[in-house]
Design an enzyme around this catalytic site. Structure first.
Site, mmCIF file in Angstrom:
data_model
loop_
_atom_site.group_PDB
_atom_site.id
_atom_site.type_symbol
_atom_site.label_atom_id
_atom_site.label_comp_id
_atom_site.label_asym_id
_atom_site.label_seq_id
_atom_site.Cartn_x
_atom_site.Cartn_y
_atom_site.Cartn_z
ATOM 1 N N SER A 157 -9.796 14.650 -15.416
ATOM 2 C CA SER A 157 -9.940 13.452 -15.335
ATOM 3 C C SER A 157 -11.466 12.936 -14.652
ATOM 4 O O SER A 157 -11.850 11.870 -14.682
ATOM 5 C CB SER A 157 -8.957 12.722 -14.604
ATOM 6 O OG SER A 157 -7.839 12.464 -15.724
ATOM 7 N N LYS A 160 -14.046 11.133 -16.413
ATOM 8 C CA LYS A 160 -14.033 9.674 -16.907
ATOM 9 C C LYS A 160 -15.159 9.058 -15.892
ATOM 10 O O LYS A 160 -15.492 7.900 -16.055
ATOM 11 C CB LYS A 160 -12.737 8.964 -16.237
ATOM 12 C CG LYS A 160 -11.451 9.303 -17.116
ATOM 13 C CD LYS A 160 -10.300 8.628 -16.688
ATOM 14 C CE LYS A 160 -9.122 8.994 -17.741
ATOM 15 N NZ LYS A 160 -8.580 10.356 -17.469
ATOM 16 N N SER A 217 -6.422 6.144 -13.755
ATOM 17 C CA SER A 217 -6.879 7.269 -14.530
ATOM 18 C C SER A 217 -6.315 7.148 -15.827
ATOM 19 O O SER A 217 -5.988 8.110 -16.621
ATOM 20 C CB SER A 217 -6.916 8.463 -13.932
ATOM 21 O OG SER A 217 -7.619 9.444 -14.924
#
Length: 295
Positions: A157, A160, A217
């Site tokens: 993640s 991101k 997230s």
């Protein structure tokens, strides 16, 4: 009674005589006690008067002495002028040095590359067992700690960060606003992993999407934003890779905008530091809203 009056008259006569004697002796030099060696300073007082008269005469009549005083005054003025010039030069030098520092910092902030030097710790004294790690100073870009910083790894993640960077650029350029409504697309609603379970029948503002991405997230929200900005995930990922190349992230290849493992979806600690620094330095106003309140 008469006896008492007589005694008083005798005392008064005695005092009168002494007072007269004191007046008669007032023409003589007055003796002044000095605390230094308990010496009589009457002669010193006279000598001081003579010296003062001599000095006064010299100042009034000695042209050479006057010239010396004038010369000394000029010398003092010249000295003061030199001091003023030196102070001014030192001040200007300090200002120039400060400007150079600011210009240097501005150059460093605008630079996307990171800097390694003799102070960079590279022998892993912390005994880290991870695949790679990096510690940098945000403003200068100096690398403080390097442990396999160019090792290509799956970012999960952390992907991101690049997605957020592109969203912040769109906000700062005025292309979108925090109040814009973002629809939930089919592919966004079908995302697994961390999410807020978006429904295709609902819309959230850009502000709400950013909160969900920053706090939990949310994969569904980042996909919805990708579609909103570029029309499809594929087009958004292409923009991500273009930005990575522009920033000098040579260890990176993005395959998606959310970070779920996928073959070839790789980056390095070095590249993560580059894009994170870019986000913090170039977009502090928008990012800090979410970092401070929700991060």
């Amino acid at each position: 009674m008469k006896r008492k009056i007589l005694i008083i008259l005798v005392i008064c006569c005695f005092l009168s005589v002494n007072f007269y004697i004191c007046l008669a002796g007032s023409d003589e030099d007055i003796k002044v006690w000095s605390p230094i060696n308990n010496q009589d300073t009457s002669s010193n007082i006279s000598e001081s008067n003579v010296s003062n008269n001599t000095v006064s005469t010299n100042v009034a009549t000695n042209e050479t002495g006057t010239s010396v005083i004038e010369n000394n005054t000029n010398t003092v003025n010249q000295t003061n002028g030199s001091i003023s010039k030196n102070v001014t030069n030192q001040t200007n030098s300090s200002v120039n040095s400060t400007n150079e520092i600011f210009n240097t910092n501005s150059t460093l902030v605008n630079s996307t590359s990171l800097i390694t030097n003799s102070t960079t710790v590279e022998d892993n004294p912390l005994k880290l067992t991870c695949g790679g790690a990096i510690l940098i100073e945000q403003t200068s870009g100096n690398v403080l700690y390097n442990h396999n910083m160019h090792e290509k790894l799956r970012p999960a993640s952390v992907t991101k960060v690049m997605s957020l960077l592109l969203i912040m650029e769109a906000l700062d350029s005025g292309r979108i606003s925090l109040t814009d409504k973002v629809p939930c697309t089919e592919d966004a609603a079908k995302m697994g992993g961390s999410q807020i379970w978006l429904d295709t029948r609902e819309e959230l503002t850009v502000d709400e999407m950013l909160k969900a991405i920053s706090v939990v997230s949310a994969n569904d929200c980042v996909v919805a934003m990708a579609n909103f900005l570029e029309g499809s995930q594929e087009a958004f990922v292409m923009k991500m890779n273009e930005k990575a190349k522009a920033l000098g992230m040579n260890d990176t290849e993005f395959k998606n905008c959310h970070g779920i493992d996928e073959d070839g979806h790789l980056t390095s600690p070095y590249d993560i530091a580059i894009m994170s620094r870019e986000l913090l330095v170039k977009h502090p106003r928008n990012y800090k809203i979410y970092y401070n309140l929700y991060g």
